[in-house]
Design a protein around this motif. Structure first.
Motif, PDB file in Angstrom:
ATOM      1  N   GLY A  81      -0.814   5.936  -2.318  1.00 48.01           N
ATOM      2  CA  GLY A  81      -2.055   6.699  -2.418  1.00 48.01           C
ATOM      3  C   GLY A  81      -3.235   5.962  -1.819  1.00 48.01           C
ATOM      4  N   LEU A  82      -3.352   4.693  -2.119  1.00 50.82           N
ATOM      5  CA  LEU A  82      -4.440   3.901  -1.538  1.00 50.82           C
ATOM      6  C   LEU A  82      -4.328   3.823  -0.020  1.00 50.82           C
ATOM      7  N   HIS A  83      -3.100   3.691   0.462  1.00 48.29           N
ATOM      8  CA  HIS A  83      -2.938   3.598   1.908  1.00 48.29           C
ATOM      9  C   HIS A  83      -3.294   4.924   2.580  1.00 48.29           C
ATOM     10  N   LEU A  84      -2.889   6.034   1.987  1.00 48.39           N
ATOM     11  CA  LEU A  84      -3.233   7.335   2.561  1.00 48.39           C
ATOM     12  C   LEU A  84      -4.741   7.589   2.500  1.00 48.39           C
ATOM     13  N   TRP A  85      -5.377   7.077   1.464  1.00 52.41           N
ATOM     14  CA  TRP A  85      -6.812   7.283   1.289  1.00 52.41           C
ATOM     15  C   TRP A  85      -7.635   6.352   2.177  1.00 52.41           C
ATOM     16  N   ARG A  87      -6.396   3.830   4.427  1.00 48.96           N
ATOM     17  CA  ARG A  87      -5.773   3.386   5.682  1.00 48.96           C
ATOM     18  C   ARG A  87      -5.981   1.896   5.930  1.00 48.96           C
ATOM     19  N   ARG A  88      -5.953   1.110   4.874  1.00 48.38           N
ATOM     20  CA  ARG A  88      -6.077  -0.349   4.961  1.00 48.38           C
ATOM     21  C   ARG A  88      -4.829  -0.957   4.339  1.00 48.38           C
ATOM     22  N   MET A  89      -3.915  -1.393   5.197  1.00 48.08           N
ATOM     23  CA  MET A  89      -2.613  -1.854   4.725  1.00 48.08           C
ATOM     24  C   MET A  89      -2.731  -3.041   3.776  1.00 48.08           C
ATOM     25  N   LEU A  90      -3.553  -4.010   4.122  1.00 54.28           N
ATOM     26  CA  LEU A  90      -3.675  -5.200   3.289  1.00 54.28           C
ATOM     27  C   LEU A  90      -4.253  -4.853   1.919  1.00 54.28           C
ATOM     28  N   VAL A  91      -5.254  -3.972   1.884  1.00 52.45           N
ATOM     29  CA  VAL A  91      -5.860  -3.580   0.614  1.00 52.45           C
ATOM     30  C   VAL A  91      -4.851  -2.837  -0.254  1.00 52.45           C
ATOM     31  N   SER A  92      -4.127  -1.900   0.332  1.00 47.45           N
ATOM     32  CA  SER A  92      -3.167  -1.127  -0.464  1.00 47.45           C
ATOM     33  C   SER A  92      -2.022  -2.001  -0.971  1.00 47.45           C
ATOM     34  N   MET A  93      -1.532  -2.924  -0.138  1.00 43.25           N
ATOM     35  CA  MET A  93      -0.443  -3.795  -0.591  1.00 43.25           C
ATOM     36  C   MET A  93      -0.922  -4.762  -1.662  1.00 43.25           C
ATOM     37  N   ALA A  94      -2.106  -5.333  -1.488  1.00 46.20           N
ATOM     38  CA  ALA A  94      -2.634  -6.262  -2.485  1.00 46.20           C
ATOM     39  C   ALA A  94      -2.902  -5.554  -3.806  1.00 46.20           C
ATOM     40  N   ALA A  95      -3.476  -4.368  -3.755  1.00 42.87           N
ATOM     41  CA  ALA A  95      -3.761  -3.622  -4.982  1.00 42.87           C
ATOM     42  C   ALA A  95      -2.467  -3.202  -5.679  1.00 42.87           C
ATOM     43  N   GLY A  96      -1.484  -2.751  -4.917  1.00 45.04           N
ATOM     44  CA  GLY A  96      -0.203  -2.373  -5.503  1.00 45.04           C
ATOM     45  C   GLY A  96       0.510  -3.551  -6.139  1.00 45.04           C
ATOM     46  N   THR A  97       0.466  -4.699  -5.477  1.00 44.17           N
ATOM     47  CA  THR A  97       1.086  -5.900  -6.032  1.00 44.17           C
ATOM     48  C   THR A  97       0.377  -6.347  -7.303  1.00 44.17           C
ATOM     49  N   ALA A  98      -0.956  -6.352  -7.264  1.00 42.80           N
ATOM     50  CA  ALA A  98      -1.722  -6.748  -8.448  1.00 42.80           C
ATOM     51  C   ALA A  98      -1.467  -5.793  -9.611  1.00 42.80           C
ATOM     52  N   LEU A  99      -1.440  -4.498  -9.325  1.00 42.24           N
ATOM     53  CA  LEU A  99      -1.160  -3.526 -10.382  1.00 42.24           C
ATOM     54  C   LEU A  99       0.243  -3.721 -10.945  1.00 42.24           C
ATOM     55  N   TYR A 100       1.219  -3.947 -10.086  1.00 47.33           N
ATOM     56  CA  TYR A 100       2.585  -4.160 -10.561  1.00 47.33           C
ATOM     57  C   TYR A 100       2.658  -5.376 -11.480  1.00 47.33           C
ATOM     58  N   MET A 101       2.016  -6.469 -11.067  1.00 49.88           N
ATOM     59  CA  MET A 101       2.040  -7.674 -11.905  1.00 49.88           C
ATOM     60  C   MET A 101       1.351  -7.426 -13.239  1.00 49.88           C
TER      61      MET A 101
END
Length: 109
Positions: A81-85, A87-101
């Motif tokens: 969702g963050l990536h579709l919104w 379009r910043r790959m690093l932001v979406s991956m970092a946020a997804g990883t942080a949320l998962y942890m």
């Protein structure tokens, strides 16, 4: 392993890495148009690699046991969702990883 073998190993690894980095610039001229195969691979490989990473990350999820993969599914959905919104790959991956942890260490612990 003796020191000379370690040095040879490091030098060979360095040479192989440099060769793979510099070879495309030596083979493909800047004056000629980029070959169609290289353009196709440049377009297709990033999505294929990220698809492979998603499969690799989800391969060991215990879907039959609690929490039934919920942290993983939530993190993947937020990342997508963050990536579709944004379009910043690093932001979406970092946020997804942080949320998962956060989910696996605090919410579903």
């Amino acid at each position: 392993m003796p020191l000379y073998q370690q040095a040879i190993t490091v030098l060979l690894c360095t040479a192989a890495t440099m060769l793979t980095r510099f070879l495309p610039f030596l083979v493909i001229s800047a004056r000629k148009p980029t070959p169609p195969l290289v353009r196709y691979l440049g377009n297709a490989l990033p999505a294929a690699i990220f698809g492979l990473l998603v499969v690799y990350c989800l391969k060991d999820v215990a879907w039959g046991r609690p929490p039934h993969g919920m942290p993983e599914l939530i993190a993947v959905a937020v990342t997508a969702g963050l990536h579709l919104w944004l379009r910043r790959m690093l932001v979406s991956m970092a946020a997804g990883t942080a949320l998962y942890m956060l989910l696996v260490q605090r919410v579903f612990a």
